[in-house]
Enzyme design. Structure first.
Site, mmCIF file in Angstrom:
data_model
loop_
_atom_site.group_PDB
_atom_site.id
_atom_site.type_symbol
_atom_site.label_atom_id
_atom_site.label_comp_id
_atom_site.label_asym_id
_atom_site.label_seq_id
_atom_site.Cartn_x
_atom_site.Cartn_y
_atom_site.Cartn_z
ATOM 1 N N SER A 119 5.341 -6.928 3.398
ATOM 2 C CA SER A 119 5.888 -7.263 4.717
ATOM 3 C C SER A 119 6.643 -8.597 4.665
ATOM 4 C CB SER A 119 4.749 -7.334 5.737
ATOM 5 O OG SER A 119 3.843 -8.339 5.340
ATOM 6 N N PHE B 242 0.809 -1.220 0.000
ATOM 7 C CA PHE B 242 0.000 0.000 0.000
ATOM 8 C C PHE B 242 0.843 1.270 0.000
ATOM 9 C CE2 PHE B 242 0.859 -0.056 4.556
ATOM 10 C CZ PHE B 242 0.994 1.296 4.832
ATOM 11 N N GLU C 77 -4.959 -3.885 -1.865
ATOM 12 C CA GLU C 77 -6.410 -3.642 -1.871
ATOM 13 C C GLU C 77 -6.780 -2.407 -1.048
ATOM 14 O OE1 GLU C 77 -4.592 -5.917 -0.481
ATOM 15 O OE2 GLU C 77 -5.666 -7.202 0.943
ATOM 16 N N ARG C 78 -5.754 -1.829 -0.342
ATOM 17 C CA ARG C 78 -6.084 -0.684 0.522
ATOM 18 C C ARG C 78 -6.096 0.636 -0.241
ATOM 19 N NH1 ARG C 78 -2.211 -2.123 5.440
ATOM 20 N NH2 ARG C 78 -1.879 -4.190 4.587
ATOM 21 N N LYS D 18 -1.083 -7.301 -9.266
ATOM 22 C CA LYS D 18 -2.054 -7.464 -8.168
ATOM 23 C C LYS D 18 -1.658 -6.433 -7.107
ATOM 24 C CE LYS D 18 -2.868 -8.657 -4.539
ATOM 25 N NZ LYS D 18 -3.235 -7.641 -3.516
ATOM 26 N N CYS E 295 9.547 1.699 3.663
ATOM 27 C CA CYS E 295 10.450 0.601 4.038
ATOM 28 C C CYS E 295 11.866 1.129 4.248
ATOM 29 C CB CYS E 295 10.455 -0.476 2.974
ATOM 30 S SG CYS E 295 11.175 0.107 1.461
ATOM 31 N N GLU F 199 8.991 -4.179 13.236
ATOM 32 C CA GLU F 199 8.745 -3.023 12.372
ATOM 33 C C GLU F 199 7.433 -2.374 12.824
ATOM 34 O OE1 GLU F 199 7.579 -3.873 8.265
ATOM 35 O OE2 GLU F 199 8.818 -2.190 7.601
#
Ligand code: NAD
Length: 498
Positions: free
Chosen positions: A226, A149, A176-177, A173, A281, A383
């Site tokens: 993640s 995201f 979805e957020r 793909k 990240c 994290e």
């Protein structure tokens, strides 16, 4: 309320399932739309279409593929504001930060536009009597990208230009957020002249990901997200015989030596720790000052800076940082701060419970500064992916290096110093993939490659740059002899110069 659909063969489609996920505006907390969640049938349709469209695309001369990247560059520059706004509305980051994301994506497009040079093969004349050898790199076929995201346009654009320029077709793909940016990226490619179906977008969650990982016609998978999911994607994708690169999470430290320019270091920590609400990240989440005096001076500078940080929605031109992505993320980050406090960290600036006037239901977490964090604390080990900067005081440079080298993640790191010897030693000994010397966020430019070490990456290749040329192609070597009238009879020994 908008509905974000898949794009297969250049056309939006709701696909085969009724499943939907809500999309929120993180600044207001209001639902702004829904995204369709695809299943195996949608992945089948997208992969079949990419396979078909990919045949002509793979046969298209590299210079013509590059021409699409040249025009994509112009389209992306012209529509940069629109892309940034689309990112911010679903992600929450400030407009300028979103524009920065677009600019870094542009670099990859520019690198991909030079693909003809990268695909030039090698040739050796006379490897044997009358025998020549040439090798070149050829596309894999259909490749897939699964993206997070936090950079909803840049991370897809880390992958797609390189995969397409090298002659593959692509199924994306996205997260979805904040899924709208992915469809916009598709439209930019379409406007740039990419034939329909060479890039397809299927939205969804685990079901769509599993279908991609298991699909026999998907040759390679690029994943960014993640660490637990990166490891899962790598293991399952490899088991299905695919080439997989899976980039995971991070805990990035910055060492501050006593000789560093502390004003510069504090500025750097603010931007690297709190920019994009810490949802990068490559965010610095741990400051490691060497010696109590350096630590005291640093903390004294940082505390008022964190306290006075301007937090607001993306269209507030003064805002330095926006909300976090979801209510769950907000609650999780607040729980992490509480855990740190419970384990003995000193909360110098507390971002819990922030409510912004006019945006009371938004997913806000204020900038948080924790001092006297120790390596055994959850807040250090995990994290957080939020606007929380931990200060972990270290007695010596060597102890700080050991600390970083012992952490499970190894994405990015930085050292702030005026000492060239220390900086050089750091760059060579540190077990981290991307290192900054007086540079807090050392994200490599597009003609180098991006990638961490340890559990921040699974697979042998970094993303974009020269590594991407290798990841998205396979080597073919052709050895040729033309009939010359020389006949040596059947040879049963292994071929050699003797
Ligand atoms: P995430 O792992 O939750 O999601 C990433 C992708 O995996 C999404 O497309 C999601 O739909 C999919 N996914 C989620 N759960 C899944 C499951 N159980 N099975 C299969 N697929 C699943 O990551 P996120 O929260 O979207 O992004 C933040 C994370 O990404 C952070 O850990 C951050 O450090 C990392 N990240 C890493 C890099 C890097 O280059 N190393 C870059 C950006 C973000």
């Amino acid at each position: 309320m908008s509905l974000v659909e898949h794009i297969i063969a250049g056309k939006p489609t709701t696909g085969s399932t009724d499943a939907r996920a809500p999309i929120f505006n993180p600044a207001t907390g209001a639902q702004s739309g829904e995204v369709v969640l695809g299943g195996a049938a949608d992945i089948d349709a997208a992969v079949a279409n990419s396979l078909e469209a990919g045949k002509a695309w793979a046969a298209t001369p590299p210079a013509k593929r590059a021409a699409v990247m040249f025009s994509l560059r112009e389209v992306l520059k012209r529509r940069a504001d629109e892309v940034a706004r689309t990112i911010s509305l679903e992600h929450g980051k400030t407009h300028d930060d979103a524009l920065g994301e677009v600019t870094r994506a542009l670099e990859v497009v520019e690198y991909a536009a030079g693909i003809t040079e990268k695909l030039k093969g090698e040739f050796s004349r006379n490897v044997g009597p009358g025998i020549d050898t040439c090798s070149d790199r050829q596309p894999l076929g259909v490749v897939a990208g699964i993206t997070p995201f936090n950079f909803p346009a840049m991370v897809p654009l880390w992958m797609i230009p390189m995969a397409l320029a090298t002659g593959n077709s692509f199924v994306l793909k996205p997260s979805e957020r904040d899924p709208s940016s992915a469809n916009l990226v598709h439209d930019l490619f379409e406007e740039a002249g990419l034939p329909a179906g060479v890039l397809n977008v299927v939205h969804g969650g685990k079901e769509a990901v599993d279908a991609l990982l298991d699909h026999r016609d998907v040759r390679a998978v690029s994943f960014v997200g993640s660490t637990p999911i990166a490891e899962y994607v790598y293991t399952r994708g490899c088991a299905a015989g695919k080439r997989v690169q899976a980039l995971g999470g991070a805990k990035n430290h910055m060492i501050i030596l006593p000789d560093a320019d502390l004003d510069q270091a504090a500025d750097a920590l603010m931007g690297a720790g709190f920019g994009s609400a810490g949802e990068r990240c490559m965010a610095i989440s741990v400051a490691v000052p060497i010696g109590e005096e350096t630590a005291d001076r640093l903390v004294e500078k940082l505390t008022p800076m964190v306290r006075s940080m301007k937090i607001g929605p993306h269209d507030d031109g003064e805002a330095q940082m926006g909300p976090v992505i979801t209510r769950e993320a907000q609650q999780r980050i607040e729980r992490m701060i509480s855990a740190g406090e419970g384990e003995g960290a000193e909360v110098l600036v507390d971002g819990r419970g922030l409510r912004l006037q006019g945006y009371e239901d938004g997913f806000w977490v204020g900038g948080t500064l924790l001092d006297r964090v120790t390596p055994d604390m959850t807040v250090y080990k995990e994290e957080i992916f939020g606007p929380v900067l931990s200060v972990l005081r270290s007695n010596s440079y060597d102890q700080a290096v050991d600390l970083i080298n012992s952490h499970e993640y190894g994405n990015g790191t930085a050292i702030f110093t005026r000492d060239g010897d220390a900086a050089r030693d750091f760059a060579s000994r540190i077990q981290v993939g991307m290192v900054g010397v007086n540079v807090p966020i050392p994200v490599p430019v597009a003609y180098h490659s991006f990638g961490g070490w340890k559990r921040s990456i699974f697979g042998a290749h970094g993303i974009y740059g020269p590594e991407a040329v290798h990841f998205y192609t396979r080597l073919k070597t052709v050895t040729t002899r033309w009939p010359t009238g020389i006949r040596s009879g059947a040879q049963f020994n292994f071929p050699s110069m003797n």
